[in-house]
Structures are given as C-alpha cells and as structure tokens.
Design an enzyme around this catalytic site. Structure first.
Site, mmCIF file in Angstrom:
data_model
loop_
_atom_site.group_PDB
_atom_site.id
_atom_site.type_symbol
_atom_site.label_atom_id
_atom_site.label_comp_id
_atom_site.label_asym_id
_atom_site.label_seq_id
_atom_site.Cartn_x
_atom_site.Cartn_y
_atom_site.Cartn_z
ATOM 1 N N GLY A 134 64.409 15.509 -58.171
ATOM 2 C CA GLY A 134 65.611 14.882 -58.699
ATOM 3 C C GLY A 134 66.513 15.893 -59.364
ATOM 4 O O GLY A 134 66.465 17.096 -59.068
ATOM 5 N N SER A 135 67.332 15.424 -60.290
ATOM 6 C CA SER A 135 68.331 16.275 -60.931
ATOM 7 C C SER A 135 67.695 17.214 -61.949
ATOM 8 O O SER A 135 66.592 16.976 -62.448
ATOM 9 C CB SER A 135 69.385 15.414 -61.620
ATOM 10 O OG SER A 135 68.835 14.771 -62.760
ATOM 11 N N GLY A 139 64.850 16.351 -64.646
ATOM 12 C CA GLY A 139 63.670 17.206 -64.556
ATOM 13 C C GLY A 139 63.310 17.823 -65.887
ATOM 14 O O GLY A 139 62.130 17.923 -66.253
ATOM 15 N N GLU A 158 61.066 19.815 -57.993
ATOM 16 C CA GLU A 158 62.053 20.168 -56.962
ATOM 17 C C GLU A 158 63.375 19.587 -57.426
ATOM 18 O O GLU A 158 63.580 18.379 -57.402
ATOM 19 C CB GLU A 158 61.635 19.604 -55.605
ATOM 20 C CG GLU A 158 62.311 20.311 -54.438
ATOM 21 C CD GLU A 158 63.564 19.609 -53.964
ATOM 22 O OE1 GLU A 158 64.655 20.028 -54.416
ATOM 23 O OE2 GLU A 158 63.466 18.675 -53.175
ATOM 24 N N CYS A 192 69.922 18.072 -52.156
ATOM 25 C CA CYS A 192 69.731 19.223 -53.041
ATOM 26 C C CYS A 192 70.027 20.529 -52.325
ATOM 27 O O CYS A 192 70.375 21.520 -52.962
ATOM 28 C CB CYS A 192 68.310 19.232 -53.599
ATOM 29 S SG CYS A 192 67.029 19.281 -52.336
#
Length: 398
Positions: A134-135, A139, A158, A192
């Site tokens: 995620g962001s 994170g 990630e 991403c």
C-alpha cells in the site's frame, strides 16, 4: 476497482502464472541445503514454517498483490490470515473459499477489519509474519504499530514509487513513446510501478513530446464493463475511472501546481466523466518542461499523468532518476545494451528495465529501496520471509 474488463481478465492470467511459477520454484527453494555429509558428519540447513502469516492487501491489483505472499506462505507450511482492502473485501472472501474448496478448512481466513483493529492482530503471539502492500504513509503506520507490539517477527513492505524512465539519444523513438505512455497510463496510473516521470535526451525531446501527446490522445475513457457500440458489439475503453473519491482533487492540485511552477500542460489536466456524464475520471495528462524541483516529479501521483523533463547526458539522467525518496523500478530506452546496462547499474532501484516498463517477471525479486519498501516478493528469494532456518551439526555415531 474500475479496470476495463480486458485488463481485469489479464490480471487473472498473471495471477495464475505467478502461482505456477511459485509452486515450481518452491521445490528448489525449500529443499534442505546440504553443507557436508560423510562418514562422521552431517551438516545441513532445514527450513521450517514460521507460523501464521498476516497479509494486508490493496485494492488496485487485488489478485496479484495478494497471491505474491499468500502462495509463498502456504508453500512454506504457514496458514494465512488475510485482510483485504475495504474497497475490495469480497476478493478476500473468494481467496478463503477457493482454498477451503481444495484443502483443509481455514488454511486461509479472511477478516473484515477496520484500520484501528489491525494492531490487535500484530500483537497476537501466533502471528509471525506481517506483509503490507500500500501507500508509504500507511506503511509507516503499520511499521510503527508493529514496533509498538514489541514483537520480533518477519515483515515485508511493498510501498509506493515515483518510477522514472530515461529515453536515451539512440532509442527507438516510436517504441519508447508507446512504452512510456502505456507505462504511465495503464490502470489509470493506479499502480506502484507506473512510470511517473520521464527524462528525454534533448536530441529527441521535442519529437518525443509531440508523439506522447498524440499517443495519449488515443486513450478512451468509459464504463469498464464496456458499451454496446451498435447493439451487439461490446466496445471496451482503454481507461476506467479513478478508484478513490479524494484522489481526483489531489491529482488536479499536483498538476495545477506544476503549471504554476512553469510546466506546460499539453494534454488533459482536468477532471472528467464518460460520454454519458458518469464516473470520476481524470483525463490522460501530458506535461512538458518539468524539473525535479516540482512536486509532480517527487511525490507519488497515482494517476494518469506523465511529466516530461529534458536532459543533456546519461550522467544527468542518472542523477535525476536517483533524485527521489523512492526506489522501486526504473526504465531505460536505448538500442545500446552495453551502455544501458552501465546506466542501470547506477540506478538505485529494486528493478531496472530496458526497452520495457511496468512488467514484473515472477522469477525476479520484487523489492523496493528507500521508501518503496523492505523485503522481497516473487522469485525464489520471496520464500525466505516465511521460514526459519535450523542448522543441523551432527557428529554421526560410528
């Protein structure tokens, strides 16, 4: 989440391919490592399951982002608790039901959780892995909560990217334009590893900009389920709507600020609907004369926006590509393999591409640098997060 049907079907095929590759790689990755066996010694390394894995999955690629960790965990002998995005919760149920149909009950369980309830999972003594996709901001919150649990467990993050491309002077111009525009616009830029900035050698710059505007102008917005063109044939758009309600204004603000700072908005830059006045879309956007001082060249956009910057040498391109808090992927477009490899060796990114982008290979490690994350997904190296090693040092009886 708004993908045209054809792209959704493509994600299913990628998921199946990753499953097959992870299963195949596991045979070698999980076997014992024999260090020495003779008449008096047996020295080896075994890999043992870590326990229950907790996987937090995003909405933008709900199948393939989940499968990266889920399959690796199960192959290592660990059951999984899955927490899918609040925007794609049914996908989590489907995973749980699929594994229930073919194996023991509860190997995969899906939980509906609010964000505030997630830390209670980290702190449970049977959870020994946390994987988050995620962001960056979320994170960091997950990492902070994990630290507050005061438990030493495996984790993989990630996170976001601001992935660059460099179009070298010797590049195939038309192929580079097609690849870069697709890399920026696919899934409305909600990836991403979308290309979010491109540096073009000054000898190709003007032509590249013109062709990029022409290429992006071909993109059609519309209902991701398709429309009946003549009552019988279904026509699918190239780009669906934006998934998050607040992302539209964030993208608009970033583009407007770039324009105020001197960038030329050559295409798009506006919020839109489809031809029937429905949906929340952001028009494919091309900006020229951008530089690294602009927020649009530094902060993740997560939308269909391509800012273009002129460079005069390989060294300048390398410096500007590395001038980022992120380090997920980077792409080089060039006909000279040797020179491109030299450039790629100097890029601080987990994955480097030549004459392609936004294209994951299941046997290559998927890992970010800097604020793009920690740990590895995919490849044989992904399994390491899901097992503990045990060394066997035996003096064999005579």
């Amino acid at each position: 989440m708004g993908k045209p049907v054809s792209q959704g079907l493509g994600e299913i095929n990628v998921m199946i391919d990753r499953c097959n590759n992870l299963c195949d790689m596991s045979r070698e990755a999980l076997q014992d490592d024999i260090v020495q066996i003779d008449s008096t010694n047996m020295i080896k390394i075994k890999k043992e399951p870590i326990g229950i894995s907790f996987i937090i999955s995003p909405w933008n690629y709900p199948l393939i982002t989940t499968i990266n960790s889920l399959i690796a965990s199960i192959l290592c002998g660990n059951p999984v608790i899955l927490k899918h995005s609040v925007r794609t919760p049914i996908v989590g149920d489907f995973f749980a039901e699929a594994f229930k149909a073919v194996g023991p009950n509860d190997v995969v369980q899906h939980l509906f959780l609010d964000g505030k309830d997630i830390p209670s999972i980290y702190s449970h003594k049977k959870i020994n892995y946390v994987g988050f996709t995620g962001s960056v901001d979320t994170g960091k919150t997950v990492l902070k909560n994990l630290a507050n649990s005061q438990r030493f467990i495996h984790s993989v993050f990630e996170l976001g990217g601001k992935d660059p491309a460099y179009v070298r002077a010797d590049a195939d111009l038309e192929a580079a334009v097609a690849g870069v525009v697709d890399g920026a616009m696919y899934n409305a830029g909600q990836s991403c590893c979308s290309l979010e900035r491109v540096y073009v050698h000054e000898s190709l710059y003007d032509k590249f900009v013109d062709l990029a505007v022409e290429e992006a102008s071909k993109i059609t917005l519309g209902n991701p389920l398709g429309n009946l063109s003549d009552g019988s044939n279904v026509v699918y758009p190239n780009m669906g709507p934006m998934a998050l309600p607040d992302s539209i204004m964030q993208i608009k603000d970033q583009v407007d600020k770039a324009g105020e700072a001197g960038a030329d908005i050559l295409l798009g830059g506006n919020i839109s609907t489809d031809e029937e006045g429905l949906g929340r879309f952001f028009k494919p956007t091309i900006l020229a004369n951008c530089d690294n001082t602009m927020d649009i060249m530094q902060s993740e956009t997560f939308g269909p926006v391509l800012p273009i910057s002129k460079v005069y040498s390989d060294n300048e391109a390398i410096e500007k590509m590395n001038d980022s808090q992120f380090g997920l992927t980077a792409a080089v477009y060039s006909k000279d393999y040797s020179e491109a490899e030299k450039i790629c060796s100097q890029l601080n990114s987990g994955t480097v591409f030549l004459n392609r982008c936004d294209s994951l290979h299941p046997r290559l490690p998927w890992s970010g640098r800097k604020e793009s994350g920690i740990g590895i997904g995919l490849s044989k190296y992904a399994f390491g997060a899901f097992y503990r090693t045990k060394g066997y040092n035996f003096n064999l009886p005579k």
